[in-house]
Design an enzyme around this catalytic site. Structure first.
Site, PDB file in Angstrom:
ATOM      1  N   CYS A  46      94.634 -55.814  26.194  1.00 50.67           N
ATOM      2  CA  CYS A  46      93.559 -55.392  25.285  1.00 50.67           C
ATOM      3  C   CYS A  46      92.330 -54.968  26.075  1.00 50.67           C
ATOM      4  O   CYS A  46      91.633 -54.005  25.697  1.00 50.67           O
ATOM      5  CB  CYS A  46      93.183 -56.529  24.339  1.00 50.67           C
ATOM      6  SG  CYS A  46      94.547 -57.086  23.319  1.00 50.67           S
TER       7      CYS A  46
HETATM    8  C1  BEZ Z   1      97.274 -58.764  26.085  1.00 49.02           C
HETATM    9  O1  BEZ Z   1      96.365 -58.097  25.601  1.00 49.02           O
HETATM   10  O2  BEZ Z   1      97.492 -58.764  27.283  1.00 49.02           O
HETATM   11  C2  BEZ Z   1      98.174 -59.582  25.191  1.00 49.02           C
HETATM   12  C3  BEZ Z   1      97.691 -60.108  24.016  1.00 49.02           C
HETATM   13  C4  BEZ Z   1      98.541 -60.895  23.213  1.00 49.02           C
HETATM   14  C5  BEZ Z   1      99.851 -61.107  23.615  1.00 49.02           C
HETATM   15  C6  BEZ Z   1     100.324 -60.553  24.790  1.00 49.02           C
HETATM   16  C7  BEZ Z   1      99.484 -59.782  25.592  1.00 49.02           C
END
Ligand code: BEZ
EC number: 1.11.1.24
Length: 219
Positions: A46
């Site tokens: 994210c």
């Molecule tokens: C991420 O943004 O890296 C992420 C968020 C939730 C689950 C897996 C990855």
């Protein structure tokens, strides 16, 4: 797929964001808008996606497109997270608002719920959903990616260019099309109409069927 999808009207919700309270229809106004969700604040993929959206802001501005991010954490958490996003992305400022959804009502109404992922408290979280909304407040395109797969912002811009062009002309864009390349004339347009509609003319590809549906032009 149940829930909000292309052709549906964007629910006219009031949302709390890092730029204050926003009414979704007022925010979209007479523009195209991109509403994109993230599973959670302070997560790695994210953080790269929010930074990419900030880095691409000029391209969206040039096209008159509004951006609205969304993650379920609260506004104070978003504001802290933005500092990390900007630091990780070489100081590129996050100038677009990020909505909060602590009660998870917005992600349900916008069809952004991830069916597989939950937060540490067992609450639902958003997938990597992205809706492109038109000036008529209808969903024109939706992407739905799982938490494990970061989106491709070049594809977002490419799809947006196609949507904007198709909103102005009776055309469609072929496979792997990019801005500046020829487009195809909509099958609903007759050759006579096409002559009037497309002053640059058009080329019809000869096919074994002898049908004249592969008509390319430039707009
Ligand atoms: C991420 O943004 O890296 C992420 C968020 C939730 C689950 C897996 C990855």
């Amino acid at each position: 797929m149940p829930g909000l999808t292309i052709g549906d009207s964007l629910p006219n919700l009031e949302v709390d964001t890092t730029h204050g309270r926003i009414n979704l229809h007022d925010y979209v106004g007479n523009s195209f808008a991109i509403i994109f969700s993230h599973p959670a604040d302070f997560t790695p993929v994210c953080t790269t996606e929010l930074g990419a959206m900030a880095a691409y802001s000029d391209r969206f501005d040039q096209r008159g497109v509004k951006l609205l991010g969304l993650s379920c954490d609260d506004v104070e958490s978003h504001k802290e997270w933005i500092k990390d996003v900007e630091a990780y992305n070489k100081g590129k400022k996050v100038l677009y608002p990020i909505a909060a959804d602590p009660t998870r009502e917005i992600i349900k109404q916008l069809n952004m719920v991830d069916p597989d992922e939950k937060d540490p408290n067992g609450q639902i979280i958003p997938s990597r959903a992205l809706h492109i909304v038109g000036p008529d407040k209808k969903i024109k395109l939706s992407f739905l990616y799982p938490a494990s797969t970061g989106r491709n912002m070049d594809e977002v811009v490419r799809a947006l260019d196609s949507l904007i062009k198709a909103s102005k002309h009776k055309i469609a864009t072929p496979v792997n099309w990019k801005e500046g390349e020829p487009v195809v004339i909509s099958p609903t347009v007759s050759n006579e109409e096409a002559c009037k509609m497309f002053p640059n003319g058009f080329e019809t590809v000869q096919l074994p069927s002898n049908k004249d549906y592969m008509r390319f032009t430039r707009v």
